[in-house]
Motif scaffolding. Structure first.
Motif, short mmCIF file in Angstrom:
data_model
loop_
_atom_site.label_atom_id
_atom_site.label_comp_id
_atom_site.label_asym_id
_atom_site.label_seq_id
_atom_site.Cartn_x
_atom_site.Cartn_y
_atom_site.Cartn_z
N ALA A 32 0.89 -1.13 0.06
CA ALA A 32 0.05 -0.10 -0.03
C ALA A 32 0.79 1.13 -0.05
N VAL A 33 1.79 1.23 0.81
CA VAL A 33 2.69 2.42 0.74
C VAL A 33 3.30 2.73 -0.59
N ILE A 34 3.95 1.54 -1.36
CA ILE A 34 4.60 1.77 -2.52
C ILE A 34 3.62 2.47 -3.47
N ILE A 35 2.53 1.36 -3.67
CA ILE A 35 1.50 2.16 -4.49
C ILE A 35 1.13 3.34 -4.26
N LEU A 36 0.44 3.79 -3.25
CA LEU A 36 0.19 5.21 -2.97
C LEU A 36 1.00 6.20 -3.50
N VAL A 37 2.29 6.00 -2.75
CA VAL A 37 3.36 7.11 -2.86
C VAL A 37 3.63 6.96 -4.32
N SER A 38 3.99 5.91 -4.91
CA SER A 38 4.43 5.95 -6.27
C SER A 38 3.50 6.53 -7.18
N LEU A 39 2.24 6.11 -7.16
CA LEU A 39 0.91 6.95 -7.86
C LEU A 39 0.91 8.36 -7.85
N VAL A 40 0.88 8.89 -6.25
CA VAL A 40 0.97 10.23 -6.20
C VAL A 40 1.94 11.03 -6.95
N ASN A 41 3.12 10.56 -6.74
CA ASN A 41 4.42 10.91 -7.34
C ASN A 41 4.32 11.10 -8.88
N GLY A 42 3.83 9.77 -9.46
CA GLY A 42 3.86 10.07 -11.02
C GLY A 42 2.70 10.87 -11.48
N TYR A 43 1.60 10.89 -10.76
CA TYR A 43 0.56 11.82 -11.10
C TYR A 43 1.03 13.54 -11.05
N MET A 44 1.57 13.69 -9.93
CA MET A 44 1.95 14.87 -9.75
C MET A 44 3.42 15.23 -10.50
N GLY A 45 4.06 14.28 -10.73
CA GLY A 45 5.14 14.45 -11.73
C GLY A 45 4.66 14.92 -13.17
N SER A 46 3.78 14.42 -13.62
CA SER A 46 3.18 14.72 -15.08
C SER A 46 2.53 16.22 -14.63
N VAL A 47 2.03 16.70 -13.59
CA VAL A 47 1.48 18.00 -13.47
C VAL A 47 2.54 18.94 -13.15
N VAL A 48 4.05 18.69 -12.76
CA VAL A 48 4.90 19.48 -12.85
C VAL A 48 5.64 19.55 -14.04
N GLU A 49 5.88 18.41 -14.66
CA GLU A 49 6.26 18.47 -16.07
C GLU A 49 5.34 19.54 -17.03
N SER A 50 4.03 19.30 -17.01
CA SER A 50 3.32 20.13 -17.94
C SER A 50 3.33 21.75 -17.31
N PHE A 51 3.73 21.77 -15.86
CA PHE A 51 3.87 23.20 -15.34
C PHE A 51 5.04 23.68 -15.92
N LEU A 334 7.36 -6.59 -4.16
CA LEU A 334 7.08 -7.51 -5.34
C LEU A 334 5.85 -6.90 -5.96
N ILE A 335 4.89 -7.19 -5.08
CA ILE A 335 3.37 -6.80 -5.26
C ILE A 335 3.27 -5.63 -5.78
N GLY A 336 3.84 -4.59 -4.57
CA GLY A 336 3.54 -3.05 -4.85
C GLY A 336 4.31 -2.60 -6.19
N CYS A 337 5.21 -3.01 -6.53
CA CYS A 337 6.06 -2.78 -7.79
C CYS A 337 5.06 -3.06 -8.88
N VAL A 338 4.83 -4.33 -8.84
CA VAL A 338 3.83 -4.92 -10.33
C VAL A 338 2.53 -3.98 -10.14
N ALA A 339 2.08 -3.96 -8.89
CA ALA A 339 0.60 -3.08 -9.01
C ALA A 339 0.86 -1.87 -9.29
N THR A 340 1.78 -1.18 -8.89
CA THR A 340 2.09 0.29 -9.37
C THR A 340 2.05 0.48 -10.95
N THR A 341 3.03 -0.33 -11.39
CA THR A 341 2.89 -0.29 -13.06
C THR A 341 1.71 -0.64 -13.77
#
Length: 392
Positions: A32-51, A334-341
């Motif tokens: 849960a920690v890996i999935i949530l943090v990685s997804l938030v960083n991924g989404y916000m990373g796209s926001v930062v990139e567009s910004f 392992l589960i967190g990495c696969v689920a994140t992708t």
């Protein structure tokens, strides 16, 4: 130590279902920690990139011109030329609410604005065909324009067909002298990045029937000196207006830094919320280890009667708890990495497992094993050998 590790593995393997259920909380928490943090960083990373694509070296200036105190374009250009060691570009901006037509076709969402000859470089765009607006166009108020790829496609069918054609803006005929390369990789749209028309700002001022321009865009030669550039502009404007409420200077780099700070805080908060499940998992580890101590009381008594000291017994149970948590942490990673992708792909976010989240969550899982394994281990180590041998 090695013997204690072997005994821990033997105990875990001998009670596979119970060990799995003990690990399950750790697995879920780490994943849960890996999935949530990685997804938030991924989404916000796209926001930062567009910004960031808006230009982190840009400084936007808005002024409120009064009859008694006002800023002219010539004054702003004079300031710019006096500080070429700080600034790389300047463009006055005049936004128009215009109707764009070609024949019977009309576009209502197109951004129409007056710009300087430097605006193409300020935006870091490339021309596909033709030329840019020139200083001569601005000085002589030529009715020429540079258009985005979407306008060319919608009104003329292609960029090639649009070049040197005439387009009507609020009834005025403008010659298209240049077409900018498409910026949208996934397709252009109405009101998007490629839906724009740039005119010489001198022409736009006349069309807007406003004598004074209130918006300017500077670029800093060095992004690291954006604050110095901002201060220089503010000091200059204060000397003219004598009131800092009459102007606003915004450095894009400052806004980007603020956004990054908010992202870090949000990631930390979500990681903390997900980490609560790790705490709950730790309680589960402690409970199962207490049960294990109760079940193996006689075994502990035998080992103590054969000479095993308190430290040996404690080490055995602490290592067993740590191994259980560590195995759960590895599976959770392992589960967190696969689920994140998979989740990132499903929702259209470029999300990859964050190394910090992986390291922290695994470290916490191991720490939980050591922390919550200590109490059962201490209880086992303090058992009286005689009482332990009498246990059934």
């Amino acid at each position: 130590m090695l013997q204690s590790f072997k005994l821990a593995i033997k105990s875990i393997w001998g009670n596979k279902m119970r060990s799995f259920l003990t690990m399950l909380g750790i697995i879920i928490g780490v994943a849960a920690v890996i999935i949530l943090v990685s997804l938030v960083n991924g989404y916000m990373g796209s926001v930062v990139e567009s910004f960031a694509s808006m230009g982190v070296n840009q400084i936007n200036v808005n002024v409120t011109n009064l009859s008694s105190r006002s800023l002219s374009v010539d004054q702003m250009y004079g300031f710019y030329e006096d500080n070429t060691d700080l600034f790389g570009g300047l463009s006055p901006n005049v936004t128009l609410n215009s109707t764009v037509k070609h024949g019977t076709d009309t576009m209502s969402s197109t951004s129409v604005a007056g710009r300087s000859e430097q605006y193409l470089d300020i935006k870091d765009y490339d021309l596909k065909l033709g030329r840019n607006i020139s200083y001569a166009d601005i000085a002589s108020r030529q009715k020429v324009c540079v258009i985005g790829a979407y306008v060319a496609q919608e009104l003329y069918g292609s960029s090639e067909k649009a070049l040197d054609e005439t387009i009507k803006i609020d009834g005025y005929a403008f010659k298209i002298v240049g077409v900018v390369e498409a910026q949208e990789e996934d397709g252009m749209e109405d009101g998007g990045t490629d839906d724009f028309i740039w005119l010489p700002y001198s022409v736009a001022v006349k069309m807007s029937r406003n004598a004074n321009i209130s918006n300017y865009t500077f670029t800093a030669l060095d992004t690291t000196k954006a604050n110095e550039c901002k201060t220089a502009i503010e000091n200059y404007l204060y000397g003219i207006f004598k009131d800092d409420d009459l102007y606003r200077v915004t450095a894009m780099s400052e806004m980007l830094d603020s956004l990054n700070d908010q992202i870090a805080m949000m990631s930390g908060m979500l990681g903390g919320i997900a980490g609560i499940s790790l705490l709950v998992a730790g309680v589960g580890v402690m409970n199962i280890m207490l049960v294990s101590v109760t079940e193996r009381t006689r075994e502990i008594g035998i080992r103590k009667s054969l000479g095993a000291d308190k430290g040996t017994i404690m080490r055995q149970f602490v290592i067993e708890a740590a191994v259980t948590s560590s195995l759960g942490g590895v599976v959770g990673i392992l589960i967190g990495c696969v689920a994140t992708t998979l989740v990132g792909t499903a929702v259209g976010i470029s999300a990859t497992p964050t190394p910090a989240a992986v390291i922290i969550s695994f470290s916490v899982s191991v720490g939980i094993g050591l922390l919550f394994g200590y109490m059962p281990a201490n209880r086992a180590a303090n058992l009286n050998p005689i009482d332990a041998l009498r246990s059934e």
